[in-house]
Design a protein around this motif. Structure first.
Motif, PDB file in Angstrom:
ATOM      1  N   HIS A  75       6.289   4.633   4.921  1.00 39.00           N
ATOM      2  CA  HIS A  75       5.347   5.295   5.697  1.00 39.00           C
ATOM      3  C   HIS A  75       6.171   6.745   5.990  1.00 39.00           C
ATOM      4  CE1 HIS A  75       1.989   5.955   8.525  1.00 39.00           C
ATOM      5  NE2 HIS A  75       3.103   6.486   9.304  1.00 39.00           N
ATOM      6  N   VAL A  76       7.489   6.605   6.274  1.00 37.37           N
ATOM      7  CA  VAL A  76       8.172   7.882   6.622  1.00 37.37           C
ATOM      8  C   VAL A  76       8.134   9.020   5.158  1.00 37.37           C
ATOM      9  CG1 VAL A  76      10.550   9.015   7.175  1.00 37.37           C
ATOM     10  CG2 VAL A  76       9.553   6.805   8.380  1.00 37.37           C
ATOM     11  N   MET A  77       8.363   8.195   4.244  1.00 37.49           N
ATOM     12  CA  MET A  77       8.481   9.047   3.123  1.00 37.49           C
ATOM     13  C   MET A  77       7.070   9.669   2.627  1.00 37.49           C
ATOM     14  SD  MET A  77      10.652   6.373   0.731  1.00 37.49           S
ATOM     15  CE  MET A  77      10.211   6.588  -0.715  1.00 37.49           C
ATOM     16  N   VAL A  90       5.193   8.477  -3.874  1.00 33.10           N
ATOM     17  CA  VAL A  90       5.844   7.774  -3.055  1.00 33.10           C
ATOM     18  C   VAL A  90       5.839   6.223  -3.594  1.00 33.10           C
ATOM     19  CG1 VAL A  90       5.738   6.831  -0.608  1.00 33.10           C
ATOM     20  CG2 VAL A  90       5.304   9.299  -1.323  1.00 33.10           C
ATOM     21  N   PHE A  91       4.757   5.668  -3.958  1.00 37.90           N
ATOM     22  CA  PHE A  91       4.739   4.205  -3.988  1.00 37.90           C
ATOM     23  C   PHE A  91       4.949   3.800  -5.432  1.00 37.90           C
ATOM     24  CE2 PHE A  91       2.191   4.579  -0.521  1.00 37.90           C
ATOM     25  CZ  PHE A  91       2.816   3.692   0.590  1.00 37.90           C
ATOM     26  N   SER A 112      -1.823   3.610  -9.979  1.00 31.88           N
ATOM     27  CA  SER A 112      -3.189   2.820 -10.090  1.00 31.88           C
ATOM     28  C   SER A 112      -3.818   2.833  -8.853  1.00 31.88           C
ATOM     29  CB  SER A 112      -3.108   1.339 -10.686  1.00 31.88           C
ATOM     30  OG  SER A 112      -2.106   0.540  -9.622  1.00 31.88           O
ATOM     31  N   ILE A 113      -3.172   3.517  -7.851  1.00 31.54           N
ATOM     32  CA  ILE A 113      -3.787   3.568  -6.502  1.00 31.54           C
ATOM     33  C   ILE A 113      -4.857   4.205  -6.634  1.00 31.54           C
ATOM     34  CG2 ILE A 113      -3.136   4.096  -4.018  1.00 31.54           C
ATOM     35  CD1 ILE A 113      -0.283   3.361  -4.439  1.00 31.54           C
ATOM     36  N   ASP A 173      -3.434  -2.594   2.461  1.00 34.38           N
ATOM     37  CA  ASP A 173      -3.727  -2.692   1.233  1.00 34.38           C
ATOM     38  C   ASP A 173      -2.806  -2.373   0.035  1.00 34.38           C
ATOM     39  OD1 ASP A 173      -6.430  -3.557   2.236  1.00 34.38           O
ATOM     40  OD2 ASP A 173      -6.717  -1.347   2.898  1.00 34.38           O
ATOM     41  N   ILE A 174      -1.600  -1.770   0.497  1.00 33.33           N
ATOM     42  CA  ILE A 174      -1.004  -1.374  -0.605  1.00 33.33           C
ATOM     43  C   ILE A 174       0.307  -1.811  -0.488  1.00 33.33           C
ATOM     44  CG2 ILE A 174       0.273   0.892  -1.361  1.00 33.33           C
ATOM     45  CD1 ILE A 174      -2.019   2.488  -0.470  1.00 33.33           C
ATOM     46  N   ASP A 175       0.938  -2.710  -1.619  1.00 32.54           N
ATOM     47  CA  ASP A 175       2.026  -3.196  -1.783  1.00 32.54           C
ATOM     48  C   ASP A 175       3.264  -2.210  -1.613  1.00 32.54           C
ATOM     49  OD1 ASP A 175       0.959  -5.657  -2.414  1.00 32.54           O
ATOM     50  OD2 ASP A 175       1.078  -5.514  -4.511  1.00 32.54           O
TER      51      ASP A 175
END
Length: 82
Positions: free
Chosen positions: A42-44, A17-18, A22-23, A33-35
């Motif tokens: 959030h929906v995705m 999703v992001f 590296s998350i 905390d997440i760029d």
């Protein structure tokens, strides 16, 4: 599936999703905390988690989420209830 197992299974979902491998998820992690974690991602994320685990979230469940650990708790409870 335990919450720890759900958290582990959520990691590739977050990576996809992001678009960030590296998350490293932790239960205390929040959107701050997440760029790039905004309402659209959030929906995705919600849809991707529903697909990954074969579940559906109710609106009230999503509105009550506090952090990634709570997200894992809700998913774990849904999987147990099947």
């Amino acid at each position: 599936m335990t919450e720890a197992e759900v958290l582990k299974a959520l990691t590739p979902v977050f990576h996809d999703v992001f678009d960030d491998d590296s998350i490293v998820l932790s239960p205390e992690m929040t959107a701050n905390d997440i760029d790039g974690w905004d309402s659209q991602t959030h929906v995705m994320l919600t849809v991707a988690a529903e697909q990954r685990f074969g579940i559906k979230f109710r609106t009230a469940e999503l509105e009550s989420l506090r952090n990634v650990g709570h997200f894992a708790q809700v998913i774990s409870a849904k999987l147990e209830g099947r």
